[in-house]
Structure formats: C-alpha cells, structure tokens
Write a protein that holds these residues in place. Structure first.
Motif, mmCIF file in Angstrom:
data_model
loop_
_atom_site.group_PDB
_atom_site.id
_atom_site.type_symbol
_atom_site.label_atom_id
_atom_site.label_comp_id
_atom_site.label_asym_id
_atom_site.label_seq_id
_atom_site.Cartn_x
_atom_site.Cartn_y
_atom_site.Cartn_z
ATOM 1 N N GLY A 107 0.798 -1.231 0.000
ATOM 2 C CA GLY A 107 0.000 0.000 0.000
ATOM 3 C C GLY A 107 0.827 1.274 0.000
ATOM 4 N N THR A 108 2.162 1.128 0.080
ATOM 5 C CA THR A 108 3.003 2.332 0.075
ATOM 6 C C THR A 108 3.526 2.606 -1.328
ATOM 7 N N LEU A 109 4.253 3.708 -1.424
ATOM 8 C CA LEU A 109 4.819 4.140 -2.702
ATOM 9 C C LEU A 109 5.580 3.040 -3.441
ATOM 10 N N THR A 110 6.350 2.223 -2.711
ATOM 11 C CA THR A 110 7.201 1.242 -3.410
ATOM 12 C C THR A 110 6.471 -0.057 -3.745
ATOM 13 N N ASP A 111 5.199 -0.171 -3.312
ATOM 14 C CA ASP A 111 4.372 -1.320 -3.716
ATOM 15 C C ASP A 111 3.755 -0.973 -5.066
ATOM 16 N N LEU A 112 4.577 -0.506 -5.978
ATOM 17 C CA LEU A 112 4.020 0.055 -7.190
ATOM 18 C C LEU A 112 3.581 -1.012 -8.185
ATOM 19 N N ILE A 113 2.592 -0.623 -8.999
ATOM 20 C CA ILE A 113 2.109 -1.502 -10.064
ATOM 21 C C ILE A 113 2.878 -1.131 -11.325
ATOM 22 N N CYS A 114 3.289 -2.148 -12.079
ATOM 23 C CA CYS A 114 4.149 -1.867 -13.220
ATOM 24 C C CYS A 114 3.931 -2.931 -14.284
ATOM 25 N N ASP A 174 10.075 12.972 -6.254
ATOM 26 C CA ASP A 174 10.535 13.536 -4.988
ATOM 27 C C ASP A 174 9.894 14.907 -4.738
ATOM 28 N N LYS A 175 9.867 15.742 -5.762
ATOM 29 C CA LYS A 175 9.271 17.074 -5.614
ATOM 30 C C LYS A 175 7.773 16.977 -5.328
ATOM 31 N N ILE A 176 7.122 16.060 -6.011
ATOM 32 C CA ILE A 176 5.679 15.874 -5.789
ATOM 33 C C ILE A 176 5.433 15.483 -4.328
ATOM 34 N N LEU A 177 6.274 14.578 -3.831
ATOM 35 C CA LEU A 177 6.108 14.129 -2.448
ATOM 36 C C LEU A 177 6.398 15.260 -1.464
ATOM 37 N N VAL A 192 5.803 18.448 -1.924
ATOM 38 C CA VAL A 192 4.615 19.301 -1.892
ATOM 39 C C VAL A 192 3.529 18.646 -1.031
ATOM 40 N N PHE A 193 3.374 17.346 -1.211
ATOM 41 C CA PHE A 193 2.379 16.611 -0.418
ATOM 42 C C PHE A 193 2.676 16.757 1.074
ATOM 43 N N VAL A 194 3.923 16.514 1.462
ATOM 44 C CA VAL A 194 4.285 16.559 2.884
ATOM 45 C C VAL A 194 4.053 17.960 3.444
ATOM 46 N N GLU A 195 4.358 18.980 2.654
ATOM 47 C CA GLU A 195 4.176 20.359 3.120
ATOM 48 C C GLU A 195 2.698 20.728 3.269
ATOM 49 N N GLN A 196 1.888 20.247 2.369
ATOM 50 C CA GLN A 196 0.479 20.659 2.329
ATOM 51 C C GLN A 196 -0.432 19.765 3.154
ATOM 52 N N ARG A 197 0.073 18.607 3.495
ATOM 53 C CA ARG A 197 -0.749 17.601 4.151
ATOM 54 C C ARG A 197 -1.282 18.102 5.487
ATOM 55 N N GLN A 198 -2.532 17.805 5.773
ATOM 56 C CA GLN A 198 -3.105 18.125 7.086
ATOM 57 C C GLN A 198 -3.274 16.825 7.860
ATOM 58 N N GLY A 199 -2.631 16.763 9.007
ATOM 59 C CA GLY A 199 -2.743 15.566 9.851
ATOM 60 C C GLY A 199 -2.263 14.341 9.104
ATOM 61 N N ASP A 216 13.647 4.399 2.449
ATOM 62 C CA ASP A 216 13.561 4.638 3.883
ATOM 63 C C ASP A 216 12.136 4.317 4.345
ATOM 64 N N LEU A 217 12.013 3.207 5.078
ATOM 65 C CA LEU A 217 10.679 2.737 5.454
ATOM 66 C C LEU A 217 9.924 3.767 6.296
ATOM 67 N N ASP A 218 10.625 4.466 7.162
ATOM 68 C CA ASP A 218 9.925 5.433 8.004
ATOM 69 C C ASP A 218 9.299 6.528 7.146
ATOM 70 N N TYR A 219 10.039 6.955 6.138
ATOM 71 C CA TYR A 219 9.506 7.962 5.225
ATOM 72 C C TYR A 219 8.286 7.399 4.480
ATOM 73 N N LEU A 220 8.412 6.177 4.003
ATOM 74 C CA LEU A 220 7.297 5.555 3.275
ATOM 75 C C LEU A 220 6.058 5.465 4.149
ATOM 76 N N TYR A 221 6.273 5.075 5.420
ATOM 77 C CA TYR A 221 5.124 4.937 6.319
ATOM 78 C C TYR A 221 4.512 6.284 6.622
ATOM 79 N N ASP A 222 5.376 7.313 6.753
ATOM 80 C CA ASP A 222 4.850 8.654 6.970
ATOM 81 C C ASP A 222 3.986 9.088 5.797
ATOM 82 N N LEU A 223 4.405 8.729 4.605
ATOM 83 C CA LEU A 223 3.618 9.096 3.421
ATOM 84 C C LEU A 223 2.275 8.384 3.407
#
Lengths: 161, 554
Positions: B409-416, B517-520, B522-529, B443-450
C-alpha cells in the motif's frame, strides 16, 4: 462445382454468391443476392432463377424478419473472420424469429469457427477457399460439452448438473 | 475454491487437443499467420519482442498450492525459471517455445488450469477482490458469482469475435478493491430492502487511450437475471460496437457516443427478449457454486491471548511490527488475519517470481493458509487465512524467502507493466523506472509517513500498469523515437474512481525520480494531519505540484 459443409457432410454448392457491386443482369440458376436486392426481386420471380438473400455483417434483421422467414435459405456474410456480428444475426434469426430453413455462413469463415457457428444456428458452412473440408468437418465436434445455452441447446449446463 | 467435475475437466482437455491441432496446422503451414493470431490469442499466447508470451488464467485470483507448484514446475521446465503476476490476477510466462505450448496446456489441465480467453477479442478472465470471502466489510462473497460468469463466458459461441477485448470485474464489499468502475462491465453486489442479493451494473469503464469511469445502467439487477442481462449487454456490444478502428472499439466508446441512458435503453430492449429464458439462474446452481467457497475449518481461538502474544512480538521486534502494520489485514473471523506476500522487493520487476519461490509459496500456503493463495491486481500474493498466533513464525519464513518487504500500500508497492524490456507494444521501459523509485525511496519510516499511496507505471497508453488510476501515474511515451515519461496525479481506483490528470510536459527517464521527490515534498508540506495523498491532492489541486516540478532552477 465448389463444395461446402452442410449438416455433417460435404456436398456440392449449388448456389452462386452475387456480390453487392454486381452490375448488369443476374445470371440463371440458384443465386444468393444481397438482402436489399432480394427484398426488391423476391415477389417478381424470373424463369430459371431462384433467389435467396445474403445478409452483410452490419445489416439488421429485425425490420425484415417477417419477409426473411419465407426465404429458401439465408446466408450470413462474414467480411473477415474477425467480424463476429454474424453470430448474433444467426441467433436472432433462429431464436427470436424462429427461422427454420438453411442458415449458411459465407465469406471469410475458417475451420476453427465451425463449432461456434454451429452452436449459433448455422447448418451450412461455405468455408474460405482452399480449406480442407474433410479436416474441417472434424472441427464441428471440437467440443462435446458446453456450459451455456445457445441455438443448438436452449438449456444451459447448470440446469442439468 | 472451485473444484472441477468431469465436465469441466473434459472441456479443458478438449481445448488442449484443439490447440495442439491448431498449433500443428500452423507449424505445417496449413493456417496463415493472420488466422492463427486470434486462435493463439484466445489461448493467451502472444508473440512478444523477444519470444512468445503465454498468459495463464487465474480465475478471480484463486490458486491452490498444488496449482502454484505446477506453475513452478512449468516455469522451470518450459521457461527460464521465473513467471510474472499481472495486474489482472493472471500469471505470464515470458519465454515458452510455441511448439511446447500444447504440452504446457496439458500440464495445466492436470491441475484444473488453462489459458482460455486470457487474450484476444473475447470475454477475459473475470477479476475480483483479493480479500473475497474474508474481508470484514464484505456484503457477500463475490467468488461464486465470478465462477458462474466464468463458466457462462467460457467458449460462449456468440461472443468469441467481439469488436475488442472485454473485461468483467465483481466486487462484493463496501470498499471496491476490484476497480470495477474501470472495467467494461463492473458488478457491485448489493442487497435490497428485503435483504435479497442483486447487482449494481456499471458499463463502459476502461483505461487505455481513452480512460473513462463506467456508468451505472442498472441500480439493482436481481441475481436470477445476472446471465441474461450480461448476455443482453454483450449482444448489443457485439452488434453495435465499432469495428472500423481498433482504438475506438471498446464498449466505452459506444456507451459514450450513445450516452449511458441510451445504451441502457438498448440493453433493456434486448433483455426483454431474453429475460426469464432458461439461462435465468436457479437457486440450485447458485448453491452449487457457493458450496465451493465455504469457510475452511477455522479454530476457535482465545483472541485476547493471541492479540497479546502478537503485540508482545511487535514490541520486541520493530521489523515485525512494521510488517504487521503494512502487510497484515483484519480478517472477518476472530483470531485470523490475511497476509500479503510482497512481490515488490527493490531490484525485482514487480510481480516477478522464480520457480523456486513458487514452490516456497506453495509450502507456505500448505503450512499457514489451508493450501490456498490469492493473486492481487497490485501484483502481490495473499495468504488469506492465517492464524494470528502463527504470524511471527510466518513472518520469519517469509522474510527469509524475500516476501516480507513491509511496503504493501506504500509508494514502493508500485504496479508496473512489463514495459519495453519485454512487450512489443511498449513505447518505453517501465521496470527500470520502478526500480529507480524503489531505490530512491527505500527509507521505510519515510514511506510509512507518506501512508497509503498508489504509484502505477505503464509503458504505453494501453495502460496495462493502470497509470490512470494511480495516485501518481507514470506513462511511457514516444517522442521522435526517444523514451519519455508523462506524470499524472490524482487517480484512484477505489470507490468513486478518479482518473488522474496530466501534470505537464513529459520527462527523460533519469529525471523521473527527482520529479516524484518534488511531488512528495509538496504533499508533505500541504498535508493536514494524517491525510492520504489523494485527499491532499483533491483539496489543494494540481497547481502547487506543477509550480514546484516545473520551477526554473536558480
């Protein structure tokens, strides 16, 4: 004379297919003519000619179903073997309108479609030129069991399981 | 799962014989290339860039351990020792010899498998939810209905030469995990006020060049009428779908051209002729199919004790707790869990498994999950019925085998999709892009944060990698013979499907990871909770992402 599969046997093909773009007079004999031509000529028979319609893949049968029931045979034309509309046309003629006469697949029809064509109500198969008809006959029975209902068997398997 | 009877077995065996004869006639020059093409396609056989590719059906994703072992044997004996799980829950071999395909089909038939209608312009393998029968949010198990549809569609004589391929998906739960709104027909199981089962019918969804979310043409179709109604839809499509242009031939084009209302009307008219005919389903047939999907012999468990033990392990072992968090799901039966085996470790093409791994998966299924495995549309595998008390033991084994990457369910579980490395349709490679993303974001912690975030990659607009419905979608495009990548944002395939929108001009392969990376950022900056990416995107819109990604470097 060219040959075709009718029922489960190979017979002479007595019918000549008249293409949609034929100009000039029709020849003598048993003629498969385009649907529109047949509708135009069927009530004014000419000595020495017997006419039957062929229906192209994009033509709808619903508006002319009542007239078609009187045809001595109906041919359904497959412009390419990838064009599957004729399968639906056949089932409509047989199942919805109750057509009982010969239903012939003509045009680009290949051996590997025979089983499906038969299931959809065709009983005569004018295969692509050069087909080994003896070998093709066997494909009528590629399968001895089927899941779903079709013209050949109105009861799906699940009603007998 | 479904068990063949003598009739099912006979049918599959006769298909093997038929295809053996067709292959022989082709090799002897009795059938032209052009005529063999649809015959082999209807048996899942493509001629690819490097070799033939054989796609094997995994009906609605269910596999027995015996079948998985057989797949391992086939991959080892007839291929280069590996196989690939697809986004439609099927499995593909990339290097079989044409001459040997009939033998492969014969081997498959021994374990009640086949490659029937896995390709070609016909009704394809029916797909469903990988958590069918075990999901806590389930309304009704979709698998008996999938099996009924599978049988009805198998060698349907009228619909073997449709204008184009035709895909049906069934969802039986509240949350749609089968992406039914982007299928030619999507069926959502619903209950009416009297508790009777029916289907909400979507038509005309699809990805590819013209991505469209399906339209509802029937809110409640009583179950008895399922097959006659499907037959009406298929007949309308077979007769009126476009055949002049293969890119306009899917059902979605005609639904859009006619409008969903007109299409629904046309189906209704056709259905009035078919309704109540003998294809109308009987209770006996539904019950017959349901008996194959009964619950296995679950043990009664002391839930509190088990939960405590699991929590204890999790406290002592961070890696285990991460795996629990991402790869283990709640089960409808207390004391049990569903475990996803990740086929997305970094450095392996998503969905690829070796023959030895297939054997190991079969062993895990025997040991932990009543000898069954499920394939998922996100190219992973699921052990559906694992006792919670054995999760720690299973995790240790899965980890040793390389299936415990805790990234579901995280970023690296990508469909390809297989992309330009294998596929002759592809405009661009997709596997190297997937790998570059997995390497950068390791970095798993980063992935989980996302948090939950889907990233889907397709090597061309045929969209096998479902890029339109990824929260982040990547599409390979060809510009004057060079490979470029277009980025889309905002897609989703869960309930209320959305199609992503294009971010802007496309990128070179080596730029893609920086853009992500840039997209992420923006997401981290704008994310609420704890907002998920898709929610943040819907709230803030495209512009902020666009500005950041295309900002001039200073």
């Amino acid at each position: 004379m060219p040959r075709l599969i009718k029922g489960n046997v190979i017979v002479d093909n007595e019918w000549q297919l008249i293409p949609a773009d034929l100009s000039g007079d029709l020849p003598q004999g048993k003629l498969l003519v385009p649907l529109a031509k047949w509708l135009e000529l069927k009530d004014a028979p000419v000595e020495g000619q017997t006419l039957a319609p062929w229906i192209d893949s994009e033509e709808e049968v619903e508006p002319v179903a009542a007239e078609l029931l009187s045809a001595p045979l109906i041919a359904v034309h497959f412009p390419t073997f990838m064009d599957g509309r004729g399968f639906s046309t056949a089932r409509l003629l047989r199942e919805r309108f109750g057509y009982q006469g010969e239903l012939r697949a003509v045009g680009y029809v290949i051996q590997d479609q025979l089983f499906f064509l038969k299931r959809c109500g065709f009983d005569a198969f004018d295969l692509r030129e050069g087909t080994d008809l003896e070998a093709a006959l066997a494909s009528l029975n590629d399968f001895t069991v089927t899941y779903q209902a079709a013209t050949d068997n109105p009861e799906p398997l699940f009603r007998k399981r | 799962m479904y068990q063949y009877d003598t009739i099912d077995r006979q049918l599959v065996q006769q298909r093997v014989d038929q295809f053996r004869d067709q292959t022989r006639r082709f090799l002897d020059g009795e059938i032209t290339d052009q005529e063999f093409l649809p015959l082999r396609l209807q048996n899942g056989l493509y001629i690819q860039r490097l070799a033939p590719m054989l796609r094997i059906a995994v009906p609605y994703g269910m596999l027995s351990s015996r079948q998985v072992r057989k797949l391992g044997h086939i991959a080892r004996t007839y291929d280069k020792g590996y196989a690939h799980f697809t986004t439609r829950q099927n499995i593909q071999l990339n290097w079989p010899n044409l001459e040997e395909v009939p033998d492969i089909l014969a081997e498959l038939a021994e374990v009640e498998m086949h490659a029937i209608q896995t390709s070609g312009n016909c009704i394809r393998n029916v797909t469903s939810d990988e958590f069918a029968g075990i999901a806590p949010d389930e309304i009704e198990d979709p698998r008996p209905w999938c099996e009924i549809i599978r049988q009805w569609s198998t060698f349907h004589p009228e619909f073997a030469f449709l204008p184009r391929k035709f895909k049906i998906a069934v969802s039986g739960s509240q949350q749609d995990r089968a992406a039914i709104q982007v299928h030619d027909i999507g069926l959502q199981i619903v209950k009416n006020a009297d508790g009777e089962t029916g289907f909400c019918v979507y038509v005309g969804g699809g990805l590819g060049r013209t991505p469209i979310v399906g339209s509802i043409i029937c809110e409640f179709l009583p179950w008895q009428h399922l097959l006659t109604y499907l037959e009406a839809i298929l007949r309308v499509y077979n007769r009126y779908g476009r055949r002049d242009n293969k890119f306009k031939a899917r059902i979605k084009i005609i639904v859009k051209a006619w409008t969903a209302e007109v299409f629904a009307q046309k189906v209704e008219e056709e259905w009035q002729h078919l309704k109540d005919n003998p294809t109308t389903l009987t209770l006996a047939e539904v019950e017959r199919n349901k008996q194959f999907f009964t619950r296995p012999a679950y043990k009664a468990v002391d839930v509190a004790a088990v939960d405590n033990a699991v929590a204890q392990h999790a406290r002592e072992n961070v890696a285990f707790s991460k795996w629990l968090q991402r790869n283990v799901r709640e089960h409808s039966v207390a004391g049990y869990a569903a475990v996803t085996l990740s086929l997305k470790p970094t450095g392996v093409a998503p969905g690829d498994v070796t023959a030895d791994q297939l054997d190991a998966i079969a062993d895990l299924a025997d040991k932990y999950s009543f000898a069954e495995v499920r394939s998922t549309h996100s190219q992973n595998l699921v052990l559906g019925d694992v006792e919670k008390s054995r999760l720690f033991e299973l995790w240790q084994e899965a980890k040793a085998l390389g299936f415990a990457t805790p990234n579901i369910g995280t970023l690296t579980d990508l469909i390809c999709c297989p992309g330009g490395d294998f596929c002759s349709l592809a405009n661009a490679k997709s596997i190297p892009v997937a790998e570059a993303i997995q390497r950068r974001f390791d970095d798993l912690d980063y992935l989980y944060d996302l948090g939950d975030l889907t990233l889907n990659i397709s090597g061309c607009m045929n969209a096998c990698g479902h890029h339109h419905v990824g929260n982040i979608g990547i599409l390979g495009v060809d510009k004057k013979g060079e490979e470029f990548y277009q980025i889309q944002l905002g897609g989703s395939s869960s309930r209320d499907s959305h199609l992503g929108a294009v971010l802007g001009p496309s990128f070179y392969q080596d730029e893609v990871v920086d853009v992500i990376d840039k997209i992420l950022q923006v997401f981290v900056e704008q994310r609420q909770g704890d907002e998920q990416f898709i929610d943040t995107f819907q709230r803030v819109g495209m512009d902020l992402f666009k500005e950041r990604v295309y900002a001039k470097a200073h």
